[in-house]
Design a protein around this motif. Structure first.
Motif, PDB file in Angstrom:
ATOM      1  N   ILE A 151       3.888 -27.831 -53.352  1.00  0.00           N
ATOM      2  CA  ILE A 151       4.766 -26.661 -53.194  1.00  0.00           C
ATOM      3  C   ILE A 151       4.299 -25.468 -54.026  1.00  0.00           C
ATOM      4  CG2 ILE A 151       7.131 -25.797 -53.524  1.00  0.00           C
ATOM      5  CD1 ILE A 151       8.140 -28.470 -52.492  1.00  0.00           C
ATOM      6  N   GLN A 155       3.401 -21.807 -52.542  1.00  0.00           N
ATOM      7  CA  GLN A 155       3.886 -20.540 -53.098  1.00  0.00           C
ATOM      8  C   GLN A 155       2.744 -19.539 -53.276  1.00  0.00           C
ATOM      9  OE1 GLN A 155       5.611 -22.306 -56.585  1.00  0.00           O
ATOM     10  NE2 GLN A 155       7.699 -22.293 -55.767  1.00  0.00           N
ATOM     11  N   GLU A 158       1.625 -18.276 -49.876  1.00  0.00           N
ATOM     12  CA  GLU A 158       2.570 -17.284 -49.352  1.00  0.00           C
ATOM     13  C   GLU A 158       2.302 -15.913 -49.966  1.00  0.00           C
ATOM     14  OE1 GLU A 158       7.417 -16.709 -48.889  1.00  0.00           O
ATOM     15  OE2 GLU A 158       6.611 -18.077 -50.397  1.00  0.00           O
ATOM     16  N   LEU A 214       9.167 -19.823 -44.146  1.00  0.00           N
ATOM     17  CA  LEU A 214       9.363 -20.074 -45.567  1.00  0.00           C
ATOM     18  C   LEU A 214      10.383 -19.071 -46.082  1.00  0.00           C
ATOM     19  CD1 LEU A 214       6.495 -21.395 -45.040  1.00  0.00           C
ATOM     20  CD2 LEU A 214       6.045 -20.940 -47.435  1.00  0.00           C
ATOM     21  N   ASP A 216      12.519 -19.436 -48.864  1.00  0.00           N
ATOM     22  CA  ASP A 216      12.587 -19.302 -50.320  1.00  0.00           C
ATOM     23  C   ASP A 216      11.986 -20.548 -50.958  1.00  0.00           C
ATOM     24  OD1 ASP A 216      13.155 -18.174 -52.747  1.00  0.00           O
ATOM     25  OD2 ASP A 216      15.336 -18.329 -52.585  1.00  0.00           O
ATOM     26  N   SER A 217      11.646 -20.428 -52.228  1.00  0.00           N
ATOM     27  CA  SER A 217      11.185 -21.603 -52.978  1.00  0.00           C
ATOM     28  C   SER A 217      11.520 -21.400 -54.447  1.00  0.00           C
ATOM     29  CB  SER A 217       9.682 -21.825 -52.806  1.00  0.00           C
ATOM     30  OG  SER A 217       8.941 -20.746 -53.341  1.00  0.00           O
ATOM     31  N   LEU A 261      17.915 -23.701 -55.336  1.00  0.00           N
ATOM     32  CA  LEU A 261      17.392 -23.221 -54.057  1.00  0.00           C
ATOM     33  C   LEU A 261      18.494 -22.791 -53.104  1.00  0.00           C
ATOM     34  CD1 LEU A 261      14.769 -23.029 -52.232  1.00  0.00           C
ATOM     35  CD2 LEU A 261      15.418 -25.289 -51.376  1.00  0.00           C
ATOM     36  N   HIS A 348       9.959 -28.976 -57.565  1.00  0.00           N
ATOM     37  CA  HIS A 348       9.814 -27.779 -56.740  1.00  0.00           C
ATOM     38  C   HIS A 348      10.529 -28.017 -55.412  1.00  0.00           C
ATOM     39  CE1 HIS A 348       6.520 -26.851 -59.535  1.00  0.00           C
ATOM     40  NE2 HIS A 348       6.110 -28.081 -59.297  1.00  0.00           N
ATOM     41  N   CYS A 350      11.494 -26.090 -51.473  1.00  0.00           N
ATOM     42  CA  CYS A 350      11.174 -25.026 -50.530  1.00  0.00           C
ATOM     43  C   CYS A 350      12.208 -25.054 -49.406  1.00  0.00           C
ATOM     44  CB  CYS A 350       9.771 -25.245 -49.982  1.00  0.00           C
ATOM     45  SG  CYS A 350       9.161 -23.915 -48.933  1.00  0.00           S
TER      46      CYS A 350
END
Length: 354
Positions: A151, A155, A158, A214, A216-217, A261, A348, A350
């Protein structure tokens, strides 16, 4: 307003494993044959009990035969790690791009994470050479994130996508856990040798509104629990270290990161139809289920991957997500949460939307 507008999307996922497979009976017999003189009667009894548990049925290992693990020379070990890490990563990348009709010419960024071997230059440079990726590609190698590494990798991909033009970013998680094989009268090593395996996963990120968005994370680090899950060096070799308290510690940290999250989006546990957890082991899965309040239905994919592949460290969570997608149960508008955790202690999460 569509919450997926302007978001990066996971366009495709592909996974790869080495061809050699071993079931738990074979693996347990191998350890007893070669290492029973190192184990106390209590440890032997624990070993037999763990290997008889149905939570893991078989695993893929990057070996031609289990015998190569006995007194493997460090030079042979890193050569084996390098060979298989590059080959499995290559397979996963090629398949992920092919699924969406792209080629190496479309790749503008590459991020590779691993924790089970160290080479310099990193795996990314071998992939650039082997696959014919542009020598101008933006490439990064991440190490030290343990089982949770997929993850943070995602990130970074992204973030890279924002400056990629029309290109795509490829995320690769690859682990050759067998390259850290050790055996002694140590519960951590007995458990590790009962669940860990080898594999790779690649995902392709693009700007198009197709695939999983995607949304949010988030990440959470608990360094005070570093010694509960980590690699330690002994005589210059990596040894896995796992605490008996890990299920409780990991589940509470996972619950915190899931809350972090969902809360900003006004989402509740019951709003999430699909859950992809890193399958750290049967007891950890049970503890997460109880801590978050999930039903067994939400854990089918996680348990199935653990049973068929074992724990491959960082790529395993993508095997779970792929399993969910293959089942065809995700419908447009569905929410999915992907959670990975590992050395650090880190966790983590996502938030994805179909």
């Amino acid at each position: 307003m569509n919450s997926t507008n302007g978001k990066a999307h996971i366009a495709s996922i592909a996974v790869a494993t080495p061809p050699y497979t071993v079931n738990q009976a074979q693996a347990g017999a191998f350890l007893v044959k070669h290492y029973s003189d190192k184990l106390s009667p209590k440890s032997l009894a624990i070993l037999r009990k763990i290997f008889a548990h149905p939570g893991v049925s078989r695993r893929h290992l990057a070996v031609d035969d289990l015998a190569c693990l006995v007194d493997e020379h460090p030079d042979n070990r890193i050569a084996r790690y390098t060979h298989w890490a590059v080959n499995l990563s290559s397979q996963a990348i090629v398949n992920a791009l092919t699924l969406i009709g792209l080629t190496m010419e479309d790749v503008s960024g590459l991020v590779v994470n691993t924790c089970t071997g160290y080479i310099c230059p990193g795996i990314s440079t071998y992939l650039i050479e082997k696959l014919g990726i542009s020598d101008k590609v933006r490439a990064h190698d991440l190490v030290g994130s343990g089982c949770g590494g997929a993850i943070p990798n995602l990130q970074i991909c992204e973030d890279m996508l924002k400056g990629s033009g029309e290109g795509v970013i490829v995320s690769v998680s690859v682990e050759i856990c067998s390259a850290t094989f050790q055996m002694d009268d140590d519960l951590s090593l007995i458990v590790s040798n009962a669940i860990f395996a080898d594999g790779a996963a690649a995902s392709v990120l693009w700007r198009r509104p197709e695939g999983l968005a995607l949304i949010d994370s988030v990440s959470r680090y608990e360094p005070r629990h570093r010694d509960d899950i980590r690699y330690v060096y002994r005589n210059g070799q990596l040894h896995n270290q796992l605490s008996v308290s890990l299920p409780e510690i990991a589940s509470k940290t996972v619950a915190k990161v899931v809350t972090d999250l969902l809360r900003p989006w006004g989402l509740r546990i019951e709003d999430i139809k699909h859950w992809a957890f890193h399958p750290g082991g049967e007891k950890i899965i049970d503890a997460i289920r109880n801590e978050i309040g999930l039903s067994e239905v939400h854990l089918h994919a996680t348990r199935d991957v653990l049973a068929r592949y074992g724990n491959m460290s960082s790529p395993t969570v993508f095997f779970v997500l792929q399993e969910i997608l293959d089942r065809g149960s995700i419908q447009p508008g569905d929410w999915c949460v992907m959670v990975a955790f590992g050395a650090g202690l880190c966790a983590h999460a996502c938030l994805l939307k179909a």
